[in-house]
Design a protein around this motif. Structure first.
Motif, PDB file in Angstrom:
ATOM      1  N   TYR A  89     -20.120  33.836  -5.423  1.00  0.00           N
ATOM      2  CA  TYR A  89     -20.151  31.674  -5.644  1.00  0.00           C
ATOM      3  C   TYR A  89     -19.153  31.514  -5.793  1.00  0.00           C
ATOM      4  N   TYR A  90     -19.222  32.030  -7.311  1.00  0.00           N
ATOM      5  CA  TYR A  90     -18.404  31.301  -8.358  1.00  0.00           C
ATOM      6  C   TYR A  90     -17.657  31.800  -8.724  1.00  0.00           C
ATOM      7  N   GLY A  92     -14.125  30.759  -7.027  1.00  0.00           N
ATOM      8  CA  GLY A  92     -13.716  29.760  -7.113  1.00  0.00           C
ATOM      9  C   GLY A  92     -13.368  28.542  -8.066  1.00  0.00           C
ATOM     10  N   ARG A  93     -14.932  28.644  -8.600  1.00  0.00           N
ATOM     11  CA  ARG A  93     -15.246  27.729  -9.743  1.00  0.00           C
ATOM     12  C   ARG A  93     -15.643  28.518 -11.195  1.00  0.00           C
ATOM     13  N   LEU A  94     -15.320  29.168 -11.262  1.00  0.00           N
ATOM     14  CA  LEU A  94     -14.630  29.941 -13.116  1.00  0.00           C
ATOM     15  C   LEU A  94     -13.391  29.867 -12.724  1.00  0.00           C
ATOM     16  N   ILE A  95     -12.389  30.198 -12.115  1.00  0.00           N
ATOM     17  CA  ILE A  95     -11.115  30.282 -12.420  1.00  0.00           C
ATOM     18  C   ILE A  95     -10.403  29.322 -12.601  1.00  0.00           C
TER      19      ILE A  95
ATOM     20  N   THR B 511     -28.997  35.681  -9.649  1.00  0.00           N
ATOM     21  CA  THR B 511     -28.435  35.244 -11.057  1.00  0.00           C
ATOM     22  C   THR B 511     -27.582  33.775 -10.487  1.00  0.00           C
ATOM     23  N   ASP B 512     -26.827  34.131  -9.587  1.00  0.00           N
ATOM     24  CA  ASP B 512     -25.991  33.064  -8.552  1.00  0.00           C
ATOM     25  C   ASP B 512     -26.727  31.943  -8.533  1.00  0.00           C
ATOM     26  N   ILE B 513     -27.994  32.618  -7.804  1.00  0.00           N
ATOM     27  CA  ILE B 513     -29.295  31.231  -7.221  1.00  0.00           C
ATOM     28  C   ILE B 513     -29.694  31.023  -8.240  1.00  0.00           C
ATOM     29  N   GLN B 514     -30.126  31.379  -9.325  1.00  0.00           N
ATOM     30  CA  GLN B 514     -30.916  30.414 -10.550  1.00  0.00           C
ATOM     31  C   GLN B 514     -29.406  29.687 -11.285  1.00  0.00           C
ATOM     32  N   MET B 544     -27.532  31.466   0.425  1.00  0.00           N
ATOM     33  CA  MET B 544     -27.109  32.478  -1.242  1.00  0.00           C
ATOM     34  C   MET B 544     -27.842  33.159  -0.422  1.00  0.00           C
ATOM     35  N   GLY B 545     -28.810  33.447  -0.497  1.00  0.00           N
ATOM     36  CA  GLY B 545     -29.957  35.135  -0.005  1.00  0.00           C
ATOM     37  C   GLY B 545     -30.954  34.894  -0.227  1.00  0.00           C
TER      38      GLY B 545
END
Lengths: 318, 563
Positions: A89-90, A92-95, B511-514, B544-545
């Motif tokens: 999920y992240y 794009g944002r990280l780059i 992890t991403d959700i947190q 996100m699940g």
């Protein structure tokens, strides 16, 4: 180092290794200059142990790394760690965060010491110059943990700088000001230290060039633009190429110490993500894959910058 | 040009060799193979005990059929024996010692049992890093101290399967009668101290007098309330009135403190909105809930946003990670409402810069007066800390006996209170209690500094939480009943564990959700994100699940309940 051998053959300089085709020549050279080889040994060992041996660790990027099995026993999973990261999920944002923070840092942080060195070069009073130089490179020697503490304090809702700016909100926890603070304090930290190399280059400029320029009617600005700057141009370019090679390695410790959930959207970068995944969540394979990806991008940029510079200015690293 | 003579050539040779060796050595120390693994054991006498020694550590009474606690014949070993332990410490020991084995307790324990202990401590705040590096190094001590969040990656079952952690079922059966006694007489401990697969993987601290009441809760400035002629606040509206008065009348710049994620930690404050998140999830009638999906959570965030905008919340909360609020806020009139551990409430008095400074513990607020809440800081019967044996343990049976001594009638009192006549007296009711050496230490040690030196610090023990009551001022003693007065912990999550596969899947999604939740909640509160976007936030969590994560947790909870 050049070693007097007293023999008939001149010693072989490393630059001429390219001409060697014959193994016996190497043997001969070794026999003659074994002292030089011996002196080089510690350096070779250093790089072998600390730079090359750990590279074996990148194998983890292609494994579902297990503590029990180690490198040899962990199951191979191909590129899964990489695809997981790309689909994250992240991603794009990280780059983007990594790139834009480094880019601003380069845009504002790179010219600052050059400008500073040029200004210092114009100063007449040696004592004043020394005092200013000492003060400006002092921050470089302060531990990053202390620096971060100072920054957090000065930019808190009732911190000194916040009040100076006429604000009452916490600036370091604010998405809109995080990048400016990060880049601004970076300049403050490294301005003095980074200018040292330019000052060294400046001291090597031939005084006669200035006299000649003065004869031609050049003022102070004219001299700076037409004599000083061109003289240190090759230094600037080499440093720029090196800097671009590190473009995606923003100072990890500083971000880790300054960021908070409220600023993740601008401050979370590849290295901090790797840290959380690897050391805090023990997801070693994944974390290595992300780190490897980061290094690959850095390498690509270095080569591109070097190539471009070679074409345009004929100055290059390799 | 440099000319090197024959002589200096000869001198370069050793120099180069030394340099190279010096470079390599520190590199290998960490990753070392065969040689390194032996290091932790090198000083232990791993030799088999002589036959005559068999009786030395044996229980004096043999519990036949009925379960009873037994005392050991001391010393436990006839030859010197050393146990290596990796254990985190706390700031509470720094004043008295650099290493726990210097403590009065461990010295006394060595005198009695003949077993000496060598500790390795990670740096404060670096525990998780250090623990993961330790596990990866492959060089284990005999015992590692585990804590919630500081456990074998992938769970203890995996630790056993990987051959790093020792399975203790048989050892407990054969060599730990006292620990076994507590497992069998306090039913919940068996559930809490065993893994999904029914393994005993560690010795847990056991609250032998039942779970401890909440040790942390809200406190407010009583002297401010008094001078403002205000009652102790009960509802959220009361709190709003109080905080506004603190700000306007008392000039507090941070009337109420908050932690960086946007909550008071450990579910101390927001129970009135009907959600808990200190364990990420909570449960109502054995059904898993996730706080951000609850209507109450939206209302909480809305209220906090309003309070923040009105300046009733610490404006810098987003960058504060402290577990308890910084003293330069709580004791200087910058803050009027914050959270504190019950036995250190009064310690704020000593540092206070204002005349007449006084605090009072207050119950968590509710929406309307007189509501019963189901969320608060709760404690399990098995405490926060446990000791696991590693595969490198030199003599597991001896070590288990030594640990079990700490659960025996004699060793238990020594661990909890120290030595009689030194740090402890037996009262007229026959119960042991700390004496002045601990609660009014002549050397200026604080209560916890003193008992961590004279009694056992952390580790696996039979835990008596009421030992902390000795010599406490009323403001501290009154706190726990107040915090419990309107809240039971019925909705809190018991210590459930995920299987390895579940753990991996959950971590990958969660992890991403947190990260997302932590970020969004703070942004909602500080107004960087409009509250109108709350629905989108919830939708995003679902995409996100989060629902899959809840399914995994539900399965683990069901498993725990049917254990």
């Amino acid at each position: 180092m050049y070693v007097e051998t007293g023999g008939e053959l001149p010693p072989l300089h490393p630059c001429r290794w390219g001409n060697i085709v014959n193994i016996t020549t190497i043997k001969k050279d070794f026999k003659r200059n074994w002292v030089v080889y011996l002196i080089a040994l510690p350096v070779v060992v250093f790089f072998a142990v600390f730079a090359y041996a750990p590279m074996v660790g990148v194998l983890m990027a292609f494994q579902n790394y297990q503590i029990k099995g180690g490198f040899l026993g962990s199951p191979w999973i191909g590129l899964k760690n990489f695809t997981d990261f790309f689909k994250s999920y992240y991603f794009g944002r990280l780059i983007w965060n990594t790139f834009i923070l480094s880019f601003y840092d380069l845009l504002f942080g790179f010219p600052a010491p050059i400008l500073f060195a040029l200004l210092m070069n114009e100063l007449r009073s040696v004592r004043y110059k020394r005092v200013v130089q000492t003060i400006t490179y002092m921050p470089y020697f302060i531990s990053i943990v202390v620096i971060a503490g100072i920054i957090k304090d000065f930019f808190s809702s009732n911190g000194a700088i916040t009040l100076l700016l006429g604000s009452t909100s916490n600036l370091i926890g604010n998405v809109s000001s995080f990048r400016s603070i990060f880049v601004g304090t970076n300049i403050w930290q490294f301005l003095g230290f980074n200018s040292v190399i330019y000052m060294a280059a400046l001291s090597g400029v031939d005084q006669e060039l200035y006299d000649a320029a003065a004869l031609d009617g050049a003022g102070r600005l004219g001299k700076a633009l037409h004599v000083t700057l061109p003289s240190i141009m090759s230094t600037i370019i080499i440093l720029l190429i090196l800097r671009i090679g590190n473009l995606l390695t923003v100072s990890f410790e500083k971000i880790l110490l300054l960021y908070a959930p409220s600023t993740y959207s601008v401050s979370d970068v590849i290295t901090t993500f790797t840290y959380r995944k690897g050391l805090l969540e023990s997801n070693y394979g994944y974390s290595t894959a992300v780190g490897l990806f980061n290094s690959a991008l850095n390498f690509l940029m270095l080569v591109t910058a070097n190539f471009t510079s070679k074409k345009l200015t004929e100055t290059s690293l390799f | 040009m440099v000319k090197i003579s024959k002589k200096s050539k000869l001198m370069i040779l050793p120099l180069a060799v030394i340099l190279s060796v010096a470079l390599i050595l520190p590199g290998c120390g960490g990753g070392g193979a065969e040689e390194g693994t032996a290091a932790p054991e090198s000083e232990t006498t791993a030799t088999e005990a002589p036959i005559g020694d068999e009786t030395a550590g044996a229980p004096t009474e043999v519990a036949s059929g009925s379960i009873e606690r037994v005392d050991y014949e001391l010393p436990l070993v006839s030859e010197p024996f050393t146990i290596h332990i990796w254990a985190p410490t706390s700031a509470g020991i720094q004043k008295t010692m650099t290493n726990l084995n210097e403590s009065y307790y461990y010295q006394e324990l060595e005198k009695r049992t003949g077993v000496s202990v060598e500790f390795t401590h990670p740096a404060l705040g670096e525990e998780l890093n250090a623990f993961n590096l330790l596990i990866n190094s492959g060089q284990y001590p005999d015992i590692v101290e585990l804590q919630p969040g500081l456990t074998y990656p992938g769970g203890l079952d995996k630790g056993i399967a990987d051959g790093v952690i020792l399975r203790l079922n048989d050892l407990i059966e054969s060599s730990a009668p006292n620990y076994k006694y507590f497992l069998e007489t306090i039913p919940i401990t068996q559930k809490e101290a065993s893994t999904n697969e029914g393994n005993y993987a560690a010795f847990y601290s056991i609250s032998v007098d039942g779970p401890q009441p909440p040790w942390m809760g809200m406190v407010v400035r009583k002297d401010w309330l008094d001078s403002l002629n205000m009652e102790v606040p009960v509802t959220f509206d009361d709190w709003h009135t109080m905080l506004t008065a603190f700000k306007e009348e008392k000039g507090a710049i941070a009337p109420m403190m908050l932690q960086n994620y946007g909550y008071v930690p450990l579910d101390i404050f927001h129970g009135g909105y009907g959600f808990a998140n200190s364990a990420e999830y909570f449960q109502i009638d054995n059904v898993i809930h996730y706080a951000p999906l609850e209507e109450g959570h939206r209302e909480y965030v809305q209220m906090m946003n309003q309070w923040f905008t009105e300046g009733l919340i610490d404006q810098d909360f987003a960058s504060k990670e402290d577990f308890t609020p910084a003293k330069d806020y709580t004791t200087t009139g910058k803050a009027g409402a914050f959270w504190e551990m019950y036995h250190v409430i009064s310690s704020n008095y000593d540092m206070a810069t204002e005349e007449g400074y006084e605090l009072i513990a207050v119950a968590a607020p509710s929406k309307t007066a007189g509501e019963q809440l189901h969320v608060r800081q709760t404690n399990t019967t098995t405490g926060m800390v446990s000791w696991a044996l590693t595969s490198a343990a030199s003599d597991p049976e001896k070590i288990v006996k030594w640990i079990d001594y700490g659960y025996s009638p004699e060793g238990d009192i020594l661990a909890a209170y120290g030595v009689e006549g030194v740090s402890m007296e037996i009262g007229s009711d026959g119960k042991p209690a700390f004496n002045e050496l601990i609660y009014a230490n002549p050397d200026g040690l604080s209560f916890s500094e003193a008992y961590n030196y004279y009694a056992k610090h952390g580790g696996a023990v039979a835990y008596h939480w009421d030992r902390e009551y000795a010599g406490q001022p009323d403001v501290n003693l009154n706190a726990q009943p107040i915090w419990m007065s309107n809240a039971d912990g019925d909705w809190m999550l018991p210590p459930i564990t995920l299987s390895t596969e579940e753990g991996t899947e959950h971590a990958q999604i969660y992890t991403d959700i947190q990260t997302y939740t932590r970020e969004m909640v703070v942004k909602f509160i500080t107004g960087q994100e409009s509250l109108e976007n709350y629905d989108q936030y919830v939708e995003q969590l679902k995409s996100m699940g989060i629902e899959r994560c809840m399914e995994i947790q539900q399965a683990a909870l069901d498993r725990f309940n049917s254990k």
